[in-house]
Each structure stands twice: as C-alpha cells, then as structure tokens.
Design a protein around this motif. Structure first.
Motif, PDB file in Angstrom:
ATOM      1  N   PRO A  11       0.824  -1.364   0.126  1.00  0.00           N
ATOM      2  CA  PRO A  11       0.000  -0.060   0.000  1.00  0.00           C
ATOM      3  C   PRO A  11       0.923   1.275  -0.046  1.00  0.00           C
ATOM      4  N   GLN A  12       1.853   1.155   0.713  1.00  0.00           N
ATOM      5  CA  GLN A  12       2.914   2.451   0.622  1.00  0.00           C
ATOM      6  C   GLN A  12       3.279   2.879  -0.607  1.00  0.00           C
ATOM      7  N   ASP A  13       3.532   1.880  -1.435  1.00  0.00           N
ATOM      8  CA  ASP A  13       3.947   2.044  -2.868  1.00  0.00           C
ATOM      9  C   ASP A  13       3.208   2.849  -3.374  1.00  0.00           C
ATOM     10  N   MET A  14       1.871   2.183  -3.289  1.00  0.00           N
ATOM     11  CA  MET A  14       0.783   3.002  -4.153  1.00  0.00           C
ATOM     12  C   MET A  14       0.723   4.697  -3.624  1.00  0.00           C
ATOM     13  N   SER A  15       0.781   4.589  -2.327  1.00  0.00           N
ATOM     14  CA  SER A  15       0.711   5.999  -1.938  1.00  0.00           C
ATOM     15  C   SER A  15       1.904   6.862  -2.513  1.00  0.00           C
ATOM     16  N   LEU A  18       1.244   7.774  -6.550  1.00  0.00           N
ATOM     17  CA  LEU A  18       0.341   8.536  -6.753  1.00  0.00           C
ATOM     18  C   LEU A  18       0.693   9.872  -6.487  1.00  0.00           C
ATOM     19  N   ARG A  19       1.603  10.122  -5.137  1.00  0.00           N
ATOM     20  CA  ARG A  19       2.092  11.607  -5.189  1.00  0.00           C
ATOM     21  C   ARG A  19       3.300  11.899  -6.126  1.00  0.00           C
ATOM     22  N   MET A  20       4.006  10.834  -6.665  1.00  0.00           N
ATOM     23  CA  MET A  20       5.371  11.304  -7.514  1.00  0.00           C
ATOM     24  C   MET A  20       5.010  11.542  -8.974  1.00  0.00           C
ATOM     25  N   LEU A  25      -3.113   7.017 -11.634  1.00  0.00           N
ATOM     26  CA  LEU A  25      -4.304   6.611 -11.388  1.00  0.00           C
ATOM     27  C   LEU A  25      -4.152   5.187 -10.722  1.00  0.00           C
ATOM     28  N   GLY A  26      -4.902   5.187  -9.305  1.00  0.00           N
ATOM     29  CA  GLY A  26      -4.586   3.768  -8.635  1.00  0.00           C
ATOM     30  C   GLY A  26      -5.835   3.697  -7.659  1.00  0.00           C
ATOM     31  N   LEU A  34      -7.682   9.029   2.118  1.00  0.00           N
ATOM     32  CA  LEU A  34      -7.896  10.225   2.835  1.00  0.00           C
ATOM     33  C   LEU A  34      -6.689  10.864   3.546  1.00  0.00           C
ATOM     34  N   GLU A  35      -5.738  10.251   3.856  1.00  0.00           N
ATOM     35  CA  GLU A  35      -4.434  10.936   4.148  1.00  0.00           C
ATOM     36  C   GLU A  35      -3.705  11.722   3.191  1.00  0.00           C
ATOM     37  N   LEU A  36      -4.001  11.149   1.909  1.00  0.00           N
ATOM     38  CA  LEU A  36      -3.160  11.461   0.545  1.00  0.00           C
ATOM     39  C   LEU A  36      -3.742  13.004   0.143  1.00  0.00           C
TER      40      LEU A  36
END
Length: 371
Positions: A11-15, A18-20, A25-26, A34-36
C-alpha cells in the motif's frame, strides 16, 4: 488489467506512486486515500464520495470486507477472539486503524400501521428472536410511509424491512434489495388489490364509476393506486385523476374502506386482506361491500434485506425466518405477528406486479430514478 499497468507490492508503494507521478491513477485503502488529500484527488464513484458512512451504508460500492476464516468448530482461543470482534471495543480499534467498523446493529423497518404501540407489540418478538440468534442488536425503525423504503436503504436508515410489494419492487430495482421470506397467515400469504363498492350500489363495472368519487390508501401501493391505474389504462379509460370525479387520499387502506362504508365516496381501492381483517373484527360488516374489480395476487409484506446486509447475513436471516416456527421463542414471535410461519419468497413471485408496472412505465417513471 491493462498491459501498461504497474503492479505495486505494498500500500505504501501506491501512496508514493500517486504522489510522485502526475496523472497516475490507482486505488488504495480508505485511510490511505483520505490521508493523501490534498496532494492526491480522491474520485467519486457514481457521484458518491468514499467517506466511512458511505462505505458502511453501501452507497459507495467499491469496498471489500475483512474476512476471518476458522474451522467449523474453532478452538477456545479463536472462539474468544471472534467473540471479541463483535464487541464495541473491537469496533473502536478497527476505526482507529482506518477500517470501517461493521454495522453494530440490524435496523429493521416496519410499515406504517395503526400506532407505534401496536407495531412494537406485533414486531418486537421477531426483533428479539433475530437478536438472540444473530448475536447483534436488532432495532425496529418505524417508517413514515410505504414509499420511503428505497431512500431508507440508500441512506442507511434501515438495513432490512417489512415491505409492501411495490415498495419492494422499487427498492429491488434501485438498490439491489432482496426479498428473503414472507409471513403465512393461516394459509394466506398473498393479497389482491380490489376496487370495492357498497353492496347496494348500482355499479356493475369500472365504466360505471366514471365521474364518481373513489378513495385510496394515500400511498403509492399496489392495491391503493397501482392496480386502479392499471385497470383503467387496460380498459382505455384514462387515469384515475381524469376518469373519476375525485381520487381521494384517505391515508390508509382501512380509512378508504370506512369512507366507503360511511357513504363519503362511491368506491374504494384497498387490500382484500384489510377488508377481511375488518370483517373478522366486526362481523356486522359482512356482506356490506362487494368487489367490482380485482388484481392478480401478489406477495404480502415480505422481509427484505437492503444493500448494507451482506450475502452471508442474508442467508442467516433467511434460514432463521424459515425455521423460526420450530422453536418456542420463534413460535411466540409468530403468534405476535399473527402468522403461522414464514415462506420462501423470491423476486419471481412478483410477476403480476411487474406486469402492471411495465404497463405503467410512463406514469411511474419518477419512482425509478437511478437505473
């Protein structure tokens, strides 16, 4: 999955992705999503934002449960853990870990009837029976009308309900609600919509009611409005509003029949079961009304599970309802309901109503807004 998709391991890889990466889209867990924000925009699904309440009520459909698998007869330690999961403390832990707590109770809607005390007396035993067998609180919710079931399911006000046939049909089409069973009242588990006139009246056909005053239940029910609309349209007589001098809101089936008995109207559209019950309670009414037209039978108020009730819980409830006449507590609850047992019921049992609704598709379009 698209050949160009990137598979991430955690999951942290997805976060991070998505930020970078602009335009990425994921999907990820609700807590992480919600934290993102506001770095990442969370998308709505069918116009619904994924907040915890929308997930809990089923309005946000992209969700999956956390499932614990154990042996059919778990050992004492797993059994204690499973018991703990049902407690308020466990739900609070789940909430702090970003999970959406499961519903802590089963809220069952009951239809508008004579008064709240009568409803509690009639349905309270069933609520206690289900609560003792399911291991979760069962609360009764008094519905304001016959027709608000779809909205009650959609907003999570109720999880299940006793529903009239038309209310069920709309909820089934709009929310995927499923009918589980229906009560059997001394061999009677279906009813007809009937247009009644006084026994001494000169009316012999629907055509004779042109320009007359007719009372109905005041709700969009099969017997009170759907059948009269269908009967007139099938005969090419127009609509109740154009054919009758007045199509009057009496507020309930019984009230419509009493207005007819009192001479306030020339006819009344109501359930035949309501008239039978009135005659049973007051035998002097026998023979005072006669049927002018009647629908094909449809199931009486069925027990309907809404979208917040999982498939496994639906199966549990159906099994309990169909077997409750076999236990002392279940028999007592059935006596309070005035029923002998529950019968298996499926969507196919409403074929006669589907035929009427299809014929009235233009007139009833407003009830089917989402599908």
């Amino acid at each position: 999955m698209s050949p160009g998709a990137t598979v991430l391991e955690a999951p942290q890889d997805m976060s991070h992705a998505l930020r970078m990466y602009p335009g990425a889209l994921g999907y990820t867990s609700l807590r992480d999503a919600l934290e993102l924000e506001p770095d990442v925009r969370v998308l709505r699904l069918d116009g619904v934002y994924p907040d915890p309440e929308a997930v809990r009520t089923g309005r946000y459909r992209l969700a999956r449960p956390v499932i614990f698998a154990v042996r059919a007869e778990p050992l004492s330690t797993p059994r204690r853990f499973l018991d703990f999961l049902k407690t308020q403390a466990a739900q609070e832990v789940a909430d702090t870990r970003g999970l959406v707590p499961v519903r802590r109770e089963l809220r069952v809607g009951v239809p508008p009837m004579r008064n709240i005390v009568a409803l509690e007396t009639k349905y309270g035993g069933l609520a206690r029976f289900l609560q003792s067998r399911l291991g979760l609180p069962v609360d009764l919710v008094h519905q304001a009308s016959y027709t608000d079931l779809t909205e009650a399911f959609r907003t999570g006000q109720v999880d299940a309900a006793f529903a009239g046939s038309f209310a069920y049909l709309v909820a089934h089409v709009e929310t995927g609600a499923e009918v589980l069973a229906r009560p059997d009242y001394g061999g009677i588990s279906r009813y007809r919509g009937v247009i009644y006139v006084r026994a001494d009246s000169p009316f012999r056909s629907l055509e004779d009611l042109k320009g007359r005053r007719v009372a109905h239940s005041g709700q969009t029910t099969t017997a009170g409005q759907i059948f009269p609309m269908y009967a007139l349209k099938r005969r090419g007589l127009g609509t109740p509003e154009t054919f009758f001098a007045a199509f009057e809101d009496a507020g309930s089936h019984e009230a419509a029949l009493r207005r007819l008995l009192g001479g306030e109207v020339d006819a009344a559209a109501a359930k035949d079961l309501v008239w039978r019950e009135m005659v049973r309670e007051d035998p002097s009414l026998e023979g005072r009304l006669r049927e002018l037209a009647a629908s094909e039978p449809v199931p009486s108020n069925g027990f309907v599970a809404g979208p917040t009730v999982s498939p496994s819980l639906r199966r549990q409830i159906r099994t309990l309802l169909l077997s409750m006449h076999e236990s002392p507590q279940g028999k007592k609850a059935l006596i309070d309901l005035g029923a002998d047992r529950f019968l298996p019921t499926a969507d196919e049992d409403y074929a006669a109503l589907y035929e009427m609704v299809q014929a009235l598709s233009a007139e009833l379009a407003g009830y089917f807004q989402y599908r």
